[in-house]
Scaffold this active site. Structure first.
Site: not given
Length: 339
Positions: A115, A201, A204
């Protein structure tokens, strides 16, 4: 058995969220309560602020996630459902455990490296230390089991290391304070892929709404998305091996199998040799049948802010009652004077 698990409050929930995580929570709730155990499920809103966020979206997404969980079958009367921000003991416990956690342990966290990327100096301190908050999330409730996927095994090991070191440093050998939580490996979660790209995948963040089945989609929209889902010109194979190299076909067959509660082999035994012109309508009808009751409940709940806030408040009261005794013992073990 006391199971503790958290989920980030994200908006725009879709079929992948439901089949990948939420359904397992419902199953764990049913199994645990049937055997005299309990489940604590929380919305990880404190974790969410470790990354840039929009405050209004965080509030809305937290309530939307509660609506989704309840619509999918999480029962606030049988499980403890709450958000971290209403249980300040999580943040207090994190600070107390910061004294036991070690920089080297946190530096080895794979998710921190992923991250943070190359700009580690520009990341928030919260992003670096949030695994300690994760440890606090479970240790404060004396969790016996924590559901983990591959991406969270390292964080559970960190929680166990912190608990073990604290017990060794501040507790009598025969009276450890913290329970070392064991990993609970749920049944393999379904990996649901995009309806537009079988190698990615369902997400959203995909700019195309046609790539996903949203929890808010009505029956007509679901049927339309399934019928327009990307496929190939070949008919469905008779056996599972025939799906190799056909990611879109494999995805649609897998979705059918999961929703029907059967195996891919059984789906192919029924539809093998047929084209997508007959398979897609069958898949669409199955999705509508299974998702319509969830969708109706979700849409109803997400519009009732007072009801959602009442669920969170009730859960937080239960969570605080469970958290306070361990927190007080932790202060005491550290020699901190409390009035």
């Amino acid at each position: 058995m006391r199971i503790v698990s958290g989920i980030q409050p994200t908006g725009n929930l879709h079929l992948g969220n439901y089949l990948g995580a939420i359904r397992n929570w419902v199953s764990m709730q049913d199994d645990a309560t049937a055997n005299g155990g309990e489940c604590l499920y929380f919305l990880a809103d404190l974790h969410a602020i470790s990354m840039p966020h929009t405050p209004a979206d965080l509030s809305a997404n937290t309530r939307e996630m509660v609506a989704a969980l309840v619509a999918c079958g999480v029962d606030p009367d049988r499980s403890v459902l709450f958000n971290q921000a209403q249980v300040p003991q999580h943040a207090e416990m994190q600070w107390l455990l910061n004294g036991t956690a070690r920089m080297g342990w946190l530096n080895r966290m794979t998710q921190w490296k992923d991250k943070a990327g190359k700009n580690r100096e520009g990341q928030s301190v919260a992003l670096f230390t949030y695994p300690v908050l994760q440890a606090a999330d479970v240790l404060i409730y004396q969790a016996t089991h924590v559901p983990v996927g591959e991406d969270q095994k390292q964080h559970l090991e960190l929680a166990r290391d912190i608990a073990q070191k604290f017990n060794n440093d501040f507790c009598a050998e025969d009276a450890p304070l913290f329970t070392l939580p064991a990993p609970f490996i749920p049944p393999e979660a379904a990996r649901i892929m995009s309806l537009r790209d079988g190698s990615s995948k369902m997400s959203k963040s995909d700019p195309s709404d046609m790539s996903r089945i949203n929890m808010t989609d009505d029956a007509d929209t679901i049927m339309q998305k399934v019928k327009k889902a990307k496929t190939d010109p070949e008919p469905l194979p008779a056996d599972k091996d025939g799906l190799e190299g056909r990611p879109e076909a494999k995805n649609l067959v897998s979705i059918y199998a999961v929703m029907a509660g059967t195996r891919v082999e059984d789906v192919l035994a029924q539809f093998g040799g047929q084209g997508f012109g007959s398979f897609k309508p069958a898949l669409g009808e199955l999705l509508v049948e299974k998702l319509s009751p969830i969708n109706a409940r979700f849409v109803e709940l997400r519009q009732d802010k007072d009801a959602l806030d009442a669920i969170l408040k009730k859960g937080a009261e239960k969570a605080r009652a469970l958290a306070i005794p361990t927190l007080e013992k932790t202060y005491e073990a550290l020699g901190l004077v409390r009035g």
